[in-house]
Design a protein around this motif. Sequence first.
Motif, PDB file in Angstrom:
ATOM      1  N   LEU A  42       0.832  -1.203   0.000  1.00 17.51           N
ATOM      2  CA  LEU A  42       0.000   0.000   0.000  1.00 17.51           C
ATOM      3  C   LEU A  42       0.863   1.248   0.000  1.00 17.51           C
ATOM      4  N   LEU A  43       1.942   1.228   0.768  1.00 18.36           N
ATOM      5  CA  LEU A  43       2.853   2.369   0.813  1.00 18.36           C
ATOM      6  C   LEU A  43       3.433   2.658  -0.570  1.00 18.36           C
ATOM      7  N   LEU A  44       3.838   1.620  -1.274  1.00 14.20           N
ATOM      8  CA  LEU A  44       4.414   1.798  -2.606  1.00 14.20           C
ATOM      9  C   LEU A  44       3.377   2.279  -3.612  1.00 14.20           C
ATOM     10  N   VAL A  45       2.144   1.780  -3.490  1.00 11.35           N
ATOM     11  CA  VAL A  45       1.076   2.249  -4.370  1.00 11.35           C
ATOM     12  C   VAL A  45       0.836   3.732  -4.150  1.00 11.35           C
ATOM     13  N   LEU A  46       0.742   4.149  -2.892  1.00 10.59           N
ATOM     14  CA  LEU A  46       0.516   5.561  -2.577  1.00 10.59           C
ATOM     15  C   LEU A  46       1.668   6.429  -3.084  1.00 10.59           C
ATOM     16  N   ALA A  47       2.885   5.948  -2.898  1.00 12.38           N
ATOM     17  CA  ALA A  47       4.058   6.725  -3.301  1.00 12.38           C
ATOM     18  C   ALA A  47       4.135   6.912  -4.813  1.00 12.38           C
ATOM     19  N   ASN A  48       3.548   5.976  -5.557  1.00 15.99           N
ATOM     20  CA  ASN A  48       3.660   6.021  -7.014  1.00 15.99           C
ATOM     21  C   ASN A  48       2.400   6.519  -7.711  1.00 15.99           C
ATOM     22  N   LEU A  49       1.428   7.025  -6.950  1.00 16.71           N
ATOM     23  CA  LEU A  49       0.304   7.705  -7.577  1.00 16.71           C
ATOM     24  C   LEU A  49       0.822   8.953  -8.289  1.00 16.71           C
ATOM     25  N   THR A  50       0.313   9.223  -9.456  1.00 18.74           N
ATOM     26  CA  THR A  50       0.811  10.363 -10.215  1.00 18.74           C
ATOM     27  C   THR A  50       0.338  11.681  -9.602  1.00 18.74           C
ATOM     28  N   ASP A  51       1.109  12.722  -9.831  1.00 16.89           N
ATOM     29  CA  ASP A  51       0.713  14.061  -9.386  1.00 16.89           C
ATOM     30  C   ASP A  51      -0.520  14.511 -10.155  1.00 16.89           C
ATOM     31  N   GLY A  52      -1.329  15.331  -9.494  1.00 11.16           N
ATOM     32  CA  GLY A  52      -2.463  15.928 -10.171  1.00 11.16           C
ATOM     33  C   GLY A  52      -2.021  17.124 -10.996  1.00 11.16           C
ATOM     34  N   PRO A  53      -2.916  17.710 -11.773  1.00  8.19           N
ATOM     35  CA  PRO A  53      -2.541  18.860 -12.606  1.00  8.19           C
ATOM     36  C   PRO A  53      -2.116  20.079 -11.791  1.00  8.19           C
ATOM     37  N   ASP A  54      -2.660  20.217 -10.606  1.00  4.29           N
ATOM     38  CA  ASP A  54      -2.354  21.399  -9.792  1.00  4.29           C
ATOM     39  C   ASP A  54      -1.842  21.059  -8.396  1.00  4.29           C
ATOM     40  N   TRP A  55      -1.568  19.789  -8.128  1.00  8.90           N
ATOM     41  CA  TRP A  55      -1.103  19.424  -6.794  1.00  8.90           C
ATOM     42  C   TRP A  55      -0.156  18.226  -6.890  1.00  8.90           C
ATOM     43  N   PRO A  56       0.869  18.220  -6.048  1.00  9.19           N
ATOM     44  CA  PRO A  56       1.783  17.067  -6.022  1.00  9.19           C
ATOM     45  C   PRO A  56       1.180  15.936  -5.199  1.00  9.19           C
ATOM     46  N   ASN A  57       1.695  14.755  -5.393  1.00  8.22           N
ATOM     47  CA  ASN A  57       1.268  13.598  -4.615  1.00  8.22           C
ATOM     48  C   ASN A  57       1.714  13.790  -3.160  1.00  8.22           C
ATOM     49  N   PRO A  58       0.794  13.956  -2.203  1.00  9.37           N
ATOM     50  CA  PRO A  58       1.190  14.222  -0.815  1.00  9.37           C
ATOM     51  C   PRO A  58       1.888  13.030  -0.170  1.00  9.37           C
ATOM     52  N   MET A 100      11.054  21.676  11.955  1.00  7.33           N
ATOM     53  CA  MET A 100      10.392  21.233  10.724  1.00  7.33           C
ATOM     54  C   MET A 100      10.194  22.419   9.781  1.00  7.33           C
ATOM     55  N   SER A 101      10.369  22.179   8.485  1.00  8.83           N
ATOM     56  CA  SER A 101      10.200  23.227   7.500  1.00  8.83           C
ATOM     57  C   SER A 101       8.734  23.358   7.115  1.00  8.83           C
ATOM     58  N   ALA A 102       8.272  24.588   7.018  1.00 10.87           N
ATOM     59  CA  ALA A 102       6.885  24.834   6.602  1.00 10.87           C
ATOM     60  C   ALA A 102       6.671  24.449   5.145  1.00 10.87           C
ATOM     61  N   GLU A 103       7.755  24.344   4.374  1.00 10.00           N
ATOM     62  CA  GLU A 103       7.652  23.979   2.971  1.00 10.00           C
ATOM     63  C   GLU A 103       7.393  22.484   2.782  1.00 10.00           C
ATOM     64  N   GLN A 104       7.488  21.719   3.866  1.00  4.88           N
ATOM     65  CA  GLN A 104       7.252  20.279   3.808  1.00  4.88           C
ATOM     66  C   GLN A 104       6.108  19.927   4.756  1.00  4.88           C
ATOM     67  N   PRO A 105       4.868  20.149   4.323  1.00  8.68           N
ATOM     68  CA  PRO A 105       3.715  20.015   5.222  1.00  8.68           C
ATOM     69  C   PRO A 105       3.443  18.584   5.684  1.00  8.68           C
ATOM     70  N   HIS A 106       3.964  17.594   4.976  1.00  5.45           N
ATOM     71  CA  HIS A 106       3.632  16.210   5.317  1.00  5.45           C
ATOM     72  C   HIS A 106       4.818  15.470   5.945  1.00  5.45           C
ATOM     73  N   THR A 107       5.812  16.199   6.405  1.00  2.00           N
ATOM     74  CA  THR A 107       6.973  15.539   6.976  1.00  2.00           C
ATOM     75  C   THR A 107       6.655  14.981   8.355  1.00  2.00           C
ATOM     76  N   PHE A 108       7.456  14.012   8.784  1.00  2.00           N
ATOM     77  CA  PHE A 108       7.323  13.412  10.117  1.00  2.00           C
ATOM     78  C   PHE A 108       8.674  12.803  10.483  1.00  2.00           C
ATOM     79  N   GLN A 109       8.779  12.275  11.675  1.00  2.00           N
ATOM     80  CA  GLN A 109      10.023  11.655  12.119  1.00  2.00           C
ATOM     81  C   GLN A 109       9.799  10.176  12.384  1.00  2.00           C
ATOM     82  N   ILE A 110      10.814   9.388  12.091  1.00  2.00           N
ATOM     83  CA  ILE A 110      10.744   7.950  12.307  1.00  2.00           C
ATOM     84  C   ILE A 110      12.136   7.452  12.669  1.00  2.00           C
ATOM     85  N   ASN A 111      12.211   6.334  13.344  1.00  2.00           N
ATOM     86  CA  ASN A 111      13.497   5.796  13.783  1.00  2.00           C
ATOM     87  C   ASN A 111      14.245   5.198  12.597  1.00  2.00           C
ATOM     88  N   PHE A 112      15.294   5.888  12.146  1.00  2.00           N
ATOM     89  CA  PHE A 112      16.049   5.442  10.976  1.00  2.00           C
ATOM     90  C   PHE A 112      16.754   4.115  11.230  1.00  2.00           C
TER      91      PHE A 112
END
Length: 525
Positions: free
Chosen positions: A288-304, A321-333
């Motif tokens: 599911l993660l890979l499917v979501l990541a590979n959805l194409t961008d819309g005409p006026d919006w990037p794939n979140p 956190m940068s305001a330019e990256q609204p969907h960022t988060f932290q995870i244990n690398f």
Amino acid sequence: MGANTSQVSDLSDNPSLRTLVGTESISENDPFWNQLISFTFISPTSSGDSKLLEEAVIPLAKTLIENNPRSGNFGALVRIFLGRTKELKVSTECQDQLFIWQAHNALFMIRCLLKVFIREMSEEELHLQFSYQERAPGSCAETGSEDLLEELLSNLIHLIVEVPLLDITYSILFEAVTTLLVFFSYQLFNKDILRDGLIYQHIMKGRCLSLTSRLVKTLLYNFIRQEKCPPPATHIFEQKAEGGLLYGLASGVASGLWSVFTLGGAGNKAGVDQEHNPLPLSNQSLLLLLVLANLTDGPDWPNPYRQAITCFRNTQDTSSMSAEQPHTFQINFNSLYTALCEQQRSDQATLLLYTLLHQNANMRTYMLSRTDMDNLVLPILEILYHVENRNSHHVYMALIILLILTEDDAFNRSVHEVELKNITWYTERTLTEISLGSLLILVVIRTIQFNMTRTRDKYLHTNCLAALANMSAQFRCLHQYAAQRIISLFALLSKKHNKVLEQATQSLRGRQGDDTALPDYALLP
């Protein structure tokens, strides 16, 4: 109706299912629903069992498609499930296994029906199947105007991100992830990229958008945790005098309805399935993660979802956190790195590794800084070594990963400092001790030779040579056997690769043209 169903073909004759798909509208308050979803079964985790299920469900689903415009029973079933999702988190905290069990069963039935619906009709027609519920008696007037399809999608995502992963919730979380994958299967039946469809719009722009980072993070953690499927429940829901809605494994109204997936083998088949596919939730979450990541961008919006995957950061990163990256988060690398190292036998895990190396600069920097790169590189080399047993996509991804890694000079130096002993899967020659860098070159050379004699793929050939060229500055550090194999390879390659060969030969002979730097054995053909 309490008798067990012993054959898959018997599903089409089951009275409860015949009522569900029939012409009569069933009120959401009717006791029928509690009876319908009070069955016990072992969910299929193998492709064979899943195929048997789908074949058995097809005639029932087609009958429902025909009758649902009059009955609205599919929408009623969806509402029964949605009504239970609102209490799932509380039920989990209270260990209310009955409530979770029934919610899971309702979702399982929805998922099975949806798989057939999506194959049989367009998204617009599917949307109508949801809307027909408004005509059914007992529908909630205050919510009748809502989009039930969007409500289901939103609730599935809420379920995934909010319900904790425990033994009692494993199955319903698996069903939620799998149902979302079923929704995305529309793309399989369309040549054109779907950007205007209802499902795409709901996932990319609707109520689901605010849960983007939480969903991506949860799916990653499901992959990281690698939780095995818990054993089938051993408890029996005892019959209660009041209400009579708790059913034993043998005497329930619909008990045994779906237990056909054991195919008469009871607990044995579940054990076999778990051996072949012991991590169904982890695997489905990754897909599911890979499917979501590979959805194409819309005409006026990037794939979140791609944005979230490309910009998440380490939990140890304390910068703001940068305001330019609204969907960022932290995870244990460290946990993610460990899971990636352990799971490269699957092509979907290799695709995730490629995606992170290629698109997430934070994760790429972290990987290249690790002092145990052998844990990651060795599984990739083993994929290439067994090239004849892998699909071409898996091989290409493994090669591109090496290409990305060898573009880093520090990596090319460090791999020659890692000493390996007794690489058992390398059978051309006994390698009692060799550097990781030399082994990498041996495997790439073997891949080139395999390609020259078998597949003759120019793409594979060019990228193998590019990886060798990236590492040519360190050729003087090679194991003797690796140096000899390079010289042998040079004799086989065509003149169009002269530039690469000259660079590699120069490195073998010494950067200043010192012929004595080239050992005698390296001159052997």
